[in-house]
Design a protein around this motif. Structure first.
Motif, short mmCIF file in Angstrom:
data_model
loop_
_atom_site.label_atom_id
_atom_site.label_comp_id
_atom_site.label_asym_id
_atom_site.label_seq_id
_atom_site.Cartn_x
_atom_site.Cartn_y
_atom_site.Cartn_z
N THR A 131 0.83 -1.21 0.00
CA THR A 131 0.00 0.00 0.00
C THR A 131 0.87 1.26 0.00
OG1 THR A 131 -0.15 -0.21 2.42
CG2 THR A 131 -1.98 -1.10 1.10
N ARG A 132 1.99 1.22 0.70
CA ARG A 132 2.88 2.37 0.72
C ARG A 132 3.51 2.59 -0.66
NH1 ARG A 132 7.87 2.03 4.64
NH2 ARG A 132 6.15 1.56 6.09
N LEU A 133 3.92 1.49 -1.29
CA LEU A 133 4.51 1.60 -2.62
C LEU A 133 3.47 2.07 -3.64
CD1 LEU A 133 6.65 -1.67 -2.62
CD2 LEU A 133 7.46 0.68 -2.33
N LEU A 134 2.23 1.59 -3.49
CA LEU A 134 1.17 2.02 -4.40
C LEU A 134 0.91 3.51 -4.26
CD1 LEU A 134 -0.96 1.18 -6.46
CD2 LEU A 134 -2.53 0.73 -4.56
N HIS A 135 0.99 4.02 -3.05
CA HIS A 135 0.77 5.45 -2.82
C HIS A 135 1.87 6.28 -3.47
CE1 HIS A 135 -0.26 9.21 -0.84
NE2 HIS A 135 0.97 9.27 -0.35
N LYS A 136 3.12 5.83 -3.34
CA LYS A 136 4.23 6.60 -3.87
C LYS A 136 4.43 6.42 -5.37
CE LYS A 136 7.03 6.82 0.37
NZ LYS A 136 8.39 6.63 0.94
N LEU A 137 4.05 5.27 -5.89
CA LEU A 137 4.35 4.94 -7.28
C LEU A 137 3.10 4.72 -8.12
CD1 LEU A 137 7.26 2.41 -6.60
CD2 LEU A 137 7.48 4.81 -7.26
N SER A 138 1.99 5.32 -7.71
CA SER A 138 0.73 5.05 -8.41
C SER A 138 0.78 5.49 -9.87
CB SER A 138 -0.43 5.75 -7.69
OG SER A 138 -0.18 7.14 -7.57
N TRP A 139 1.35 6.67 -10.16
CA TRP A 139 1.39 7.17 -11.53
C TRP A 139 2.32 6.31 -12.39
CZ3 TRP A 139 -2.29 10.45 -12.77
CH2 TRP A 139 -2.81 11.30 -11.78
N LEU A 140 3.52 6.05 -11.88
CA LEU A 140 4.47 5.26 -12.64
C LEU A 140 4.01 3.82 -12.79
CD1 LEU A 140 7.90 6.57 -11.28
CD2 LEU A 140 6.89 6.99 -13.52
N GLY A 141 3.46 3.25 -11.71
CA GLY A 141 2.96 1.89 -11.77
C GLY A 141 1.81 1.76 -12.76
N GLY A 142 0.89 2.74 -12.73
CA GLY A 142 -0.22 2.73 -13.68
C GLY A 142 0.25 2.89 -15.11
N ALA A 143 1.26 3.74 -15.32
CA ALA A 143 1.77 3.95 -16.67
C ALA A 143 2.41 2.69 -17.23
CB ALA A 143 2.78 5.11 -16.67
#
Length: 455
Positions: free
Chosen positions: A282-294
Protein backbone atom coordinates in the motif's frame (compact mmCIF):
# COMPACT_ATOMS: atom_id res chain seq x y z
CA UNK A 1 15.01 25.30 -3.62
CA UNK A 2 11.73 26.57 -2.10
CA UNK A 3 10.55 27.75 -5.52
CA UNK A 4 11.46 24.35 -6.96
CA UNK A 5 9.39 22.59 -4.28
CA UNK A 6 6.43 24.86 -4.83
CA UNK A 7 6.50 24.33 -8.59
CA UNK A 8 6.71 20.57 -8.14
CA UNK A 9 3.80 20.53 -5.68
CA UNK A 10 1.72 22.64 -8.06
CA UNK A 11 2.37 20.13 -10.84
CA UNK A 12 1.38 17.26 -8.57
CA UNK A 13 -1.85 19.01 -7.62
CA UNK A 14 -0.85 19.93 -4.07
CA UNK A 15 -1.01 23.13 -2.08
CA UNK A 16 2.24 25.02 -2.42
CA UNK A 17 2.07 26.42 1.06
CA UNK A 18 1.54 25.11 4.54
CA UNK A 19 2.91 22.37 6.73
CA UNK A 20 0.05 19.97 5.89
CA UNK A 21 1.16 19.35 2.33
CA UNK A 22 1.28 15.61 1.77
CA UNK A 23 4.49 13.69 1.28
CA UNK A 24 5.93 13.91 -2.22
CA UNK A 25 9.47 13.20 -3.40
CA UNK A 26 11.91 15.62 -4.92
CA UNK A 27 13.53 14.86 -8.21
CA UNK A 28 16.54 12.72 -7.42
CA UNK A 29 15.54 12.26 -3.78
CA UNK A 30 12.80 12.47 -1.18
CA UNK A 31 11.58 14.96 1.38
CA UNK A 32 9.75 14.52 4.64
CA UNK A 33 6.34 15.91 5.60
CA UNK A 34 7.89 19.20 6.74
CA UNK A 35 9.95 19.64 3.59
CA UNK A 36 13.23 18.48 5.07
CA UNK A 37 15.37 16.52 2.58
CA UNK A 38 15.95 12.84 3.24
CA UNK A 39 19.61 12.18 2.61
CA UNK A 40 20.45 9.44 0.15
CA UNK A 41 23.78 7.61 0.28
CA UNK A 42 26.36 8.58 -2.29
CA UNK A 43 26.07 6.68 -5.54
CA UNK A 44 28.47 3.91 -6.28
CA UNK A 45 31.09 4.81 -8.87
CA UNK A 46 29.90 4.03 -12.39
CA UNK A 47 31.49 1.01 -14.06
CA UNK A 48 31.20 0.11 -17.72
CA UNK A 49 31.83 -3.53 -16.83
CA UNK A 50 28.82 -3.55 -14.52
CA UNK A 51 26.80 -1.65 -17.13
CA UNK A 52 27.54 -4.23 -19.85
CA UNK A 53 26.80 -7.15 -17.53
CA UNK A 54 23.42 -5.67 -16.61
CA UNK A 55 22.75 -5.16 -20.31
CA UNK A 56 23.56 -8.83 -20.95
CA UNK A 57 21.23 -9.86 -18.12
CA UNK A 58 18.51 -7.74 -19.71
CA UNK A 59 19.06 -9.67 -22.94
CA UNK A 60 18.76 -12.98 -21.10
CA UNK A 61 15.61 -11.82 -19.28
CA UNK A 62 13.50 -11.45 -22.43
CA UNK A 63 15.32 -13.69 -24.88
CA UNK A 64 12.91 -16.58 -24.37
CA UNK A 65 9.87 -14.30 -24.69
CA UNK A 66 11.03 -12.85 -28.00
CA UNK A 67 12.27 -16.21 -29.22
CA UNK A 68 8.78 -17.69 -28.98
CA UNK A 69 7.36 -14.71 -30.88
CA UNK A 70 9.96 -14.71 -33.65
CA UNK A 71 9.68 -18.49 -34.08
CA UNK A 72 5.98 -18.16 -35.01
CA UNK A 73 6.51 -19.51 -38.56
CA UNK A 74 8.13 -22.69 -37.22
CA UNK A 75 5.30 -23.24 -34.75
CA UNK A 76 2.76 -22.54 -37.50
CA UNK A 77 4.36 -25.38 -39.45
CA UNK A 78 4.06 -27.72 -36.45
CA UNK A 79 0.38 -26.81 -35.93
CA UNK A 80 -0.60 -26.78 -39.60
CA UNK A 81 -2.81 -29.88 -39.17
CA UNK A 82 -5.00 -28.25 -36.51
CA UNK A 83 -6.83 -25.09 -37.57
CA UNK A 84 -7.75 -23.97 -34.03
CA UNK A 85 -4.19 -24.38 -32.74
CA UNK A 86 -2.82 -22.67 -35.83
CA UNK A 87 -5.04 -19.64 -35.19
CA UNK A 88 -4.75 -19.45 -31.39
CA UNK A 89 -1.40 -20.91 -30.35
CA UNK A 90 0.24 -17.49 -30.12
CA UNK A 91 -2.44 -16.05 -27.85
CA UNK A 92 -2.17 -19.24 -25.78
CA UNK A 93 1.60 -18.73 -25.53
CA UNK A 94 1.11 -15.16 -24.35
CA UNK A 95 -1.57 -16.09 -21.80
CA UNK A 96 0.29 -19.05 -20.29
CA UNK A 97 3.50 -17.05 -20.13
CA UNK A 98 2.03 -13.93 -18.56
CA UNK A 99 -0.25 -15.76 -16.12
CA UNK A 100 2.69 -17.87 -14.98
CA UNK A 101 4.89 -14.80 -14.61
CA UNK A 102 2.18 -12.79 -12.86
CA UNK A 103 1.41 -15.51 -10.32
CA UNK A 104 5.10 -16.04 -9.65
CA UNK A 105 5.75 -12.30 -9.30
CA UNK A 106 2.94 -11.98 -6.73
CA UNK A 107 4.41 -14.80 -4.65
CA UNK A 108 7.95 -13.43 -4.97
CA UNK A 109 6.83 -9.91 -4.05
CA UNK A 110 5.18 -11.20 -0.89
CA UNK A 111 8.41 -13.02 -0.05
CA UNK A 112 10.55 -9.88 -0.17
CA UNK A 113 11.64 -10.28 3.46
CA UNK A 114 14.74 -12.51 3.66
CA UNK A 115 14.80 -12.62 -0.15
CA UNK A 116 17.98 -13.64 -1.93
CA UNK A 117 17.73 -11.73 -5.17
CA UNK A 118 21.02 -13.02 -6.64
CA UNK A 119 19.86 -16.62 -6.13
CA UNK A 120 16.62 -15.80 -7.95
CA UNK A 121 18.60 -14.46 -10.90
CA UNK A 122 20.83 -17.53 -11.02
CA UNK A 123 17.82 -19.86 -10.80
CA UNK A 124 16.11 -18.06 -13.70
CA UNK A 125 19.15 -18.43 -15.95
CA UNK A 126 19.46 -22.12 -15.07
CA UNK A 127 15.78 -22.77 -15.87
CA UNK A 128 16.08 -21.05 -19.24
CA UNK A 129 19.18 -23.05 -20.05
CA UNK A 130 17.30 -26.31 -19.46
CA UNK A 131 14.23 -25.16 -21.41
CA UNK A 132 16.26 -24.12 -24.45
CA UNK A 133 18.02 -27.48 -24.54
CA UNK A 134 14.64 -29.26 -24.61
CA UNK A 135 13.37 -26.94 -27.36
CA UNK A 136 16.43 -27.62 -29.49
CA UNK A 137 15.97 -31.37 -28.96
CA UNK A 138 12.31 -31.10 -29.98
CA UNK A 139 13.35 -30.06 -33.49
CA UNK A 140 15.26 -33.35 -33.91
CA UNK A 141 13.21 -35.85 -31.91
CA UNK A 142 9.53 -36.88 -32.03
CA UNK A 143 8.82 -34.91 -35.19
CA UNK A 144 5.90 -37.18 -35.95
CA UNK A 145 3.89 -36.39 -32.81
CA UNK A 146 0.45 -34.85 -33.23
CA UNK A 147 -0.16 -31.12 -33.11
CA UNK A 148 -1.98 -31.53 -29.79
CA UNK A 149 0.96 -33.31 -28.15
CA UNK A 150 3.43 -30.72 -29.39
CA UNK A 151 1.11 -27.95 -28.18
CA UNK A 152 1.13 -29.49 -24.67
CA UNK A 153 4.93 -29.63 -24.78
CA UNK A 154 5.14 -26.04 -25.97
CA UNK A 155 2.85 -24.77 -23.21
CA UNK A 156 4.97 -26.65 -20.64
CA UNK A 157 8.22 -25.03 -21.74
CA UNK A 158 6.48 -21.65 -22.02
CA UNK A 159 5.35 -22.03 -18.41
CA UNK A 160 8.92 -22.86 -17.43
CA UNK A 161 10.27 -19.75 -19.12
CA UNK A 162 7.54 -17.65 -17.47
CA UNK A 163 8.76 -18.79 -14.06
CA UNK A 164 12.31 -17.94 -15.10
CA UNK A 165 11.18 -14.52 -16.35
CA UNK A 166 9.43 -13.80 -13.04
CA UNK A 167 12.50 -14.77 -11.04
CA UNK A 168 14.70 -12.61 -13.26
CA UNK A 169 12.32 -9.62 -13.33
CA UNK A 170 11.85 -9.66 -9.58
CA UNK A 171 15.46 -10.38 -8.73
CA UNK A 172 17.23 -8.19 -11.26
CA UNK A 173 15.24 -4.96 -10.82
CA UNK A 174 15.47 -5.32 -7.04
CA UNK A 175 19.18 -6.12 -7.24
CA UNK A 176 20.08 -3.24 -9.56
CA UNK A 177 18.08 -0.71 -7.53
CA UNK A 178 20.55 -1.13 -4.69
CA UNK A 179 23.28 0.39 -6.84
CA UNK A 180 21.38 3.68 -6.89
CA UNK A 181 22.28 4.35 -10.53
CA UNK A 182 19.64 4.87 -13.22
CA UNK A 183 22.25 4.02 -15.85
CA UNK A 184 22.31 0.38 -14.75
CA UNK A 185 18.53 0.15 -14.85
CA UNK A 186 18.60 1.61 -18.35
CA UNK A 187 21.24 -0.99 -19.28
CA UNK A 188 18.73 -3.71 -18.38
CA UNK A 189 16.03 -2.01 -20.44
CA UNK A 190 18.40 -1.68 -23.41
CA UNK A 191 19.32 -5.34 -23.01
CA UNK A 192 15.64 -6.23 -23.17
CA UNK A 193 15.41 -4.25 -26.41
CA UNK A 194 18.41 -6.10 -27.82
CA UNK A 195 16.71 -9.35 -26.82
CA UNK A 196 13.93 -8.41 -29.19
CA UNK A 197 16.24 -7.58 -32.09
CA UNK A 198 18.72 -10.47 -32.03
CA UNK A 199 16.23 -13.39 -32.02
CA UNK A 200 14.48 -11.89 -35.06
CA UNK A 201 17.77 -11.55 -36.90
CA UNK A 202 18.75 -15.10 -35.94
CA UNK A 203 15.37 -16.38 -37.14
CA UNK A 204 15.58 -14.57 -40.50
CA UNK A 205 19.15 -15.74 -41.09
CA UNK A 206 18.26 -19.32 -40.17
CA UNK A 207 15.33 -19.30 -42.62
CA UNK A 208 17.23 -17.75 -45.52
CA UNK A 209 20.29 -19.95 -45.00
CA UNK A 210 18.31 -23.19 -45.47
CA UNK A 211 17.02 -24.17 -48.94
CA UNK A 212 13.32 -23.43 -49.27
CA UNK A 213 10.90 -26.33 -49.43
CA UNK A 214 7.33 -26.22 -50.59
CA UNK A 215 4.86 -25.50 -47.83
CA UNK A 216 2.22 -28.03 -46.96
CA UNK A 217 -1.34 -27.22 -46.03
CA UNK A 218 -0.70 -23.55 -46.66
CA UNK A 219 1.28 -23.06 -43.44
CA UNK A 220 4.43 -20.94 -43.48
CA UNK A 221 7.38 -23.32 -43.88
CA UNK A 222 10.32 -23.41 -41.53
CA UNK A 223 12.84 -26.24 -41.45
CA UNK A 224 13.77 -28.17 -38.34
CA UNK A 225 17.43 -27.54 -39.15
CA UNK A 226 17.11 -23.75 -38.93
CA UNK A 227 14.93 -24.02 -35.82
CA UNK A 228 17.53 -26.22 -34.13
CA UNK A 229 20.27 -23.65 -34.77
CA UNK A 230 17.93 -20.90 -33.65
CA UNK A 231 17.02 -22.51 -30.33
CA UNK A 232 20.62 -23.52 -29.71
CA UNK A 233 21.72 -19.88 -29.70
CA UNK A 234 19.46 -19.33 -26.70
CA UNK A 235 21.41 -21.88 -24.66
CA UNK A 236 24.59 -19.96 -25.44
CA UNK A 237 23.02 -16.68 -24.29
CA UNK A 238 21.87 -18.21 -20.99
CA UNK A 239 25.27 -19.79 -20.34
CA UNK A 240 27.19 -16.57 -21.01
CA UNK A 241 24.75 -14.57 -18.85
CA UNK A 242 25.11 -17.00 -15.97
CA UNK A 243 28.91 -16.77 -16.06
CA UNK A 244 28.74 -12.96 -16.32
CA UNK A 245 26.45 -12.64 -13.31
CA UNK A 246 28.68 -14.86 -11.18
CA UNK A 247 31.56 -12.58 -12.15
CA UNK A 248 29.50 -9.49 -11.23
CA UNK A 249 28.83 -10.97 -7.79
CA UNK A 250 32.52 -11.67 -7.29
CA UNK A 251 33.35 -8.05 -8.18
CA UNK A 252 31.24 -6.72 -5.34
CA UNK A 253 32.13 -9.14 -2.59
CA UNK A 254 30.14 -10.89 0.09
CA UNK A 255 26.96 -9.80 1.82
CA UNK A 256 29.04 -8.74 4.86
CA UNK A 257 30.88 -6.26 2.65
CA UNK A 258 27.58 -4.98 1.29
CA UNK A 259 26.13 -4.51 4.76
CA UNK A 260 29.26 -2.63 5.81
CA UNK A 261 28.95 -0.38 2.75
CA UNK A 262 25.36 0.46 3.66
CA UNK A 263 26.31 1.27 7.24
CA UNK A 264 29.13 3.51 5.99
CA UNK A 265 26.68 5.66 3.96
CA UNK A 266 27.97 4.28 0.68
CA UNK A 267 25.76 2.89 -2.02
CA UNK A 268 24.47 -0.56 -1.29
CA UNK A 269 24.03 -3.36 -3.77
CA UNK A 270 20.92 -5.52 -3.91
CA UNK A 271 22.07 -8.54 -1.95
CA UNK A 272 21.05 -11.77 -0.36
CA UNK A 273 20.82 -10.20 3.06
CA UNK A 274 18.70 -12.05 5.53
CA UNK A 275 17.32 -8.73 6.77
CA UNK A 276 15.79 -7.49 3.52
CA UNK A 277 13.19 -4.92 4.52
CA UNK A 278 9.54 -5.78 3.90
CA UNK A 279 7.70 -2.71 2.62
CA UNK A 280 3.86 -2.70 2.56
CA UNK A 281 2.48 -2.72 -0.98
CA UNK A 282 0.00 0.00 0.00
CA UNK A 283 2.88 2.37 0.72
CA UNK A 284 4.51 1.60 -2.62
CA UNK A 285 1.17 2.02 -4.40
CA UNK A 286 0.77 5.45 -2.82
CA UNK A 287 4.23 6.60 -3.87
CA UNK A 288 4.35 4.94 -7.28
CA UNK A 289 0.73 5.05 -8.41
CA UNK A 290 1.39 7.17 -11.53
CA UNK A 291 4.47 5.26 -12.64
CA UNK A 292 2.96 1.89 -11.77
CA UNK A 293 -0.22 2.73 -13.68
CA UNK A 294 1.77 3.95 -16.67
CA UNK A 295 3.93 0.84 -16.94
CA UNK A 296 0.83 -1.34 -16.50
CA UNK A 297 -0.97 0.36 -19.41
CA UNK A 298 2.15 0.40 -21.60
CA UNK A 299 2.47 -3.37 -21.56
CA UNK A 300 -1.27 -4.06 -21.65
CA UNK A 301 -1.50 -2.22 -24.96
CA UNK A 302 1.79 -3.65 -26.23
CA UNK A 303 0.48 -7.21 -25.96
CA UNK A 304 -1.75 -6.58 -28.97
CA UNK A 305 1.18 -6.37 -31.36
CA UNK A 306 2.42 -10.01 -31.30
CA UNK A 307 -0.93 -11.41 -32.45
CA UNK A 308 -1.35 -8.88 -35.26
CA UNK A 309 2.29 -9.28 -36.33
CA UNK A 310 1.90 -13.05 -36.53
CA UNK A 311 -1.09 -12.66 -38.88
CA UNK A 312 -0.05 -9.82 -41.17
CA UNK A 313 1.76 -10.80 -44.38
CA UNK A 314 3.34 -8.83 -47.18
CA UNK A 315 1.11 -7.15 -49.75
CA UNK A 316 3.41 -8.46 -52.49
CA UNK A 317 2.47 -11.41 -54.66
CA UNK A 318 3.81 -14.45 -52.80
CA UNK A 319 4.66 -16.27 -56.04
CA UNK A 320 6.96 -13.62 -57.50
CA UNK A 321 8.10 -11.85 -54.31
CA UNK A 322 11.66 -12.33 -53.00
CA UNK A 323 11.97 -14.93 -50.25
CA UNK A 324 12.37 -12.22 -47.61
CA UNK A 325 8.72 -11.31 -48.21
CA UNK A 326 7.44 -14.85 -47.76
CA UNK A 327 5.62 -15.39 -44.42
CA UNK A 328 8.43 -17.54 -42.95
CA UNK A 329 10.82 -14.57 -43.11
CA UNK A 330 8.43 -11.59 -43.38
CA UNK A 331 6.86 -12.28 -39.98
CA UNK A 332 10.24 -12.28 -38.17
CA UNK A 333 11.13 -9.19 -40.24
CA UNK A 334 8.06 -7.40 -38.89
CA UNK A 335 9.01 -8.39 -35.35
CA UNK A 336 12.51 -7.09 -36.08
CA UNK A 337 11.21 -3.66 -37.12
CA UNK A 338 9.05 -3.42 -33.99
CA UNK A 339 11.95 -4.41 -31.77
CA UNK A 340 14.33 -1.99 -33.47
CA UNK A 341 11.84 0.75 -32.62
CA UNK A 342 11.58 -0.58 -29.08
CA UNK A 343 15.37 -0.52 -28.71
CA UNK A 344 15.55 3.06 -30.01
CA UNK A 345 12.85 4.04 -27.54
CA UNK A 346 14.83 2.54 -24.67
CA UNK A 347 17.90 4.56 -25.68
CA UNK A 348 16.09 7.92 -25.79
CA UNK A 349 15.82 8.48 -22.00
CA UNK A 350 19.63 8.53 -21.87
CA UNK A 351 19.37 12.01 -23.42
CA UNK A 352 18.66 14.29 -20.42
CA UNK A 353 16.35 16.56 -22.41
CA UNK A 354 14.16 13.57 -23.32
CA UNK A 355 13.99 12.02 -19.86
CA UNK A 356 10.53 12.15 -18.24
CA UNK A 357 11.33 10.33 -15.00
CA UNK A 358 10.37 13.46 -13.04
CA UNK A 359 6.97 13.71 -14.78
CA UNK A 360 4.96 10.54 -14.04
CA UNK A 361 1.63 12.09 -15.05
CA UNK A 362 2.93 12.83 -18.54
CA UNK A 363 4.14 9.23 -18.79
CA UNK A 364 0.65 8.00 -17.90
CA UNK A 365 -0.89 10.19 -20.62
CA UNK A 366 1.61 8.90 -23.17
CA UNK A 367 0.86 5.31 -22.14
CA UNK A 368 -2.88 5.81 -22.75
CA UNK A 369 -2.28 7.56 -26.09
CA UNK A 370 -0.64 4.38 -27.46
CA UNK A 371 -4.14 2.99 -28.06
CA UNK A 372 -4.07 4.82 -31.40
CA UNK A 373 -1.80 2.10 -32.84
CA UNK A 374 -4.39 -0.69 -32.47
CA UNK A 375 -6.75 0.47 -35.27
CA UNK A 376 -3.72 1.11 -37.47
CA UNK A 377 -3.12 -2.67 -37.67
CA UNK A 378 -6.52 -3.11 -39.30
CA UNK A 379 -5.26 -1.02 -42.22
CA UNK A 380 -2.67 -3.73 -42.98
CA UNK A 381 -2.84 -7.10 -44.76
CA UNK A 382 -4.20 -9.29 -41.94
CA UNK A 383 -4.33 -12.94 -42.97
CA UNK A 384 -3.80 -12.03 -46.62
CA UNK A 385 -7.32 -10.57 -46.86
CA UNK A 386 -6.08 -7.31 -48.31
CA UNK A 387 -4.84 -4.03 -46.87
CA UNK A 388 -6.59 -0.70 -46.67
CA UNK A 389 -3.16 0.90 -47.15
CA UNK A 390 -1.41 -1.27 -49.75
CA UNK A 391 2.14 -0.74 -48.53
CA UNK A 392 4.65 -2.85 -46.61
CA UNK A 393 6.55 0.34 -45.83
CA UNK A 394 3.54 1.77 -43.98
CA UNK A 395 3.20 -1.40 -41.95
CA UNK A 396 6.90 -1.83 -41.11
CA UNK A 397 8.08 1.78 -40.75
CA UNK A 398 5.00 3.58 -39.45
CA UNK A 399 3.02 1.03 -37.48
CA UNK A 400 5.72 -1.32 -36.23
CA UNK A 401 8.61 1.07 -35.67
CA UNK A 402 6.60 3.87 -34.04
CA UNK A 403 4.64 1.46 -31.85
CA UNK A 404 7.95 -0.05 -30.75
CA UNK A 405 9.52 3.33 -30.02
CA UNK A 406 6.58 4.34 -27.84
CA UNK A 407 6.83 1.09 -25.87
CA UNK A 408 10.55 1.39 -25.23
CA UNK A 409 10.47 5.10 -24.41
CA UNK A 410 7.58 5.16 -21.95
CA UNK A 411 8.43 1.81 -20.37
CA UNK A 412 12.08 2.74 -19.81
CA UNK A 413 11.21 6.09 -18.25
CA UNK A 414 8.89 4.33 -15.81
CA UNK A 415 11.39 1.65 -14.82
CA UNK A 416 14.30 4.08 -14.56
CA UNK A 417 12.46 6.75 -12.60
CA UNK A 418 10.90 4.91 -9.69
CA UNK A 419 14.03 5.18 -7.51
CA UNK A 420 13.51 8.97 -7.40
CA UNK A 421 10.19 8.54 -5.63
CA UNK A 422 11.04 6.18 -2.78
CA UNK A 423 13.42 6.12 0.16
CA UNK A 424 16.74 4.32 -0.12
CA UNK A 425 15.69 1.39 2.06
CA UNK A 426 12.56 0.95 -0.12
CA UNK A 427 14.37 0.66 -3.44
CA UNK A 428 14.52 -3.13 -3.64
CA UNK A 429 10.85 -3.51 -2.71
CA UNK A 430 9.96 -0.74 -5.18
CA UNK A 431 11.83 -2.59 -7.92
CA UNK A 432 9.77 -5.70 -7.20
CA UNK A 433 6.56 -3.62 -7.17
CA UNK A 434 7.29 -2.07 -10.57
CA UNK A 435 8.01 -5.53 -11.95
CA UNK A 436 4.65 -6.63 -10.59
CA UNK A 437 2.91 -3.76 -12.42
CA UNK A 438 4.77 -4.59 -15.61
CA UNK A 439 3.85 -8.29 -15.53
CA UNK A 440 0.26 -7.46 -14.55
CA UNK A 441 0.01 -5.35 -17.71
CA UNK A 442 1.40 -8.20 -19.79
CA UNK A 443 -1.12 -10.59 -18.23
CA UNK A 444 -4.16 -8.43 -18.89
CA UNK A 445 -2.93 -7.68 -22.40
CA UNK A 446 -2.40 -11.37 -23.17
CA UNK A 447 -6.07 -12.15 -22.47
CA UNK A 448 -7.21 -9.17 -24.53
CA UNK A 449 -5.03 -10.50 -27.37
CA UNK A 450 -7.55 -13.31 -27.94
CA UNK A 451 -9.88 -10.61 -29.25
CA UNK A 452 -7.23 -9.59 -31.75
CA UNK A 453 -6.66 -13.24 -32.74
CA UNK A 454 -10.33 -13.61 -33.63
CA UNK A 455 -10.53 -10.40 -35.62
Amino acid sequence: MDRFRQARRKWLGEESEGPDASYQPLEGGSEGPDGEPIEHPAQQEFSWIDYLIFMLLGVAMLWAWNMFLAAAPYFQHRFASNEWLLRNFQSAELSVSTVGSFGSIIVLTKLQARASYPKRIIASLAINLIVFVFLAMSTRLFLGVSAGVYFAFLMTVVLGTSLAAALCQNGLFAYVSGFGREEYTQAIMIGQGIAGVLPCIAQIVSVLSVPERKAELGAPQESSTSAFAYFLTATVISTISLVAFVYLRSRHGSREHIRHALESDESGIGSESEDTKAVPLTRLLHKLSWLGGAVFLVYTITMMFPVFTGQIISVRDQVSAPRLFHPSSFIPLAFLFWNIGDLLGRLLPAIPALSLTAHPRILLILAISRLVFIPMYFLCNIGGKGAKIDSDAFYLLVVQVLFGISNGYVGSNCMMGFVEWVDVDEREAAGSFMSLCLVAGLTVGSFLSFLAAGS
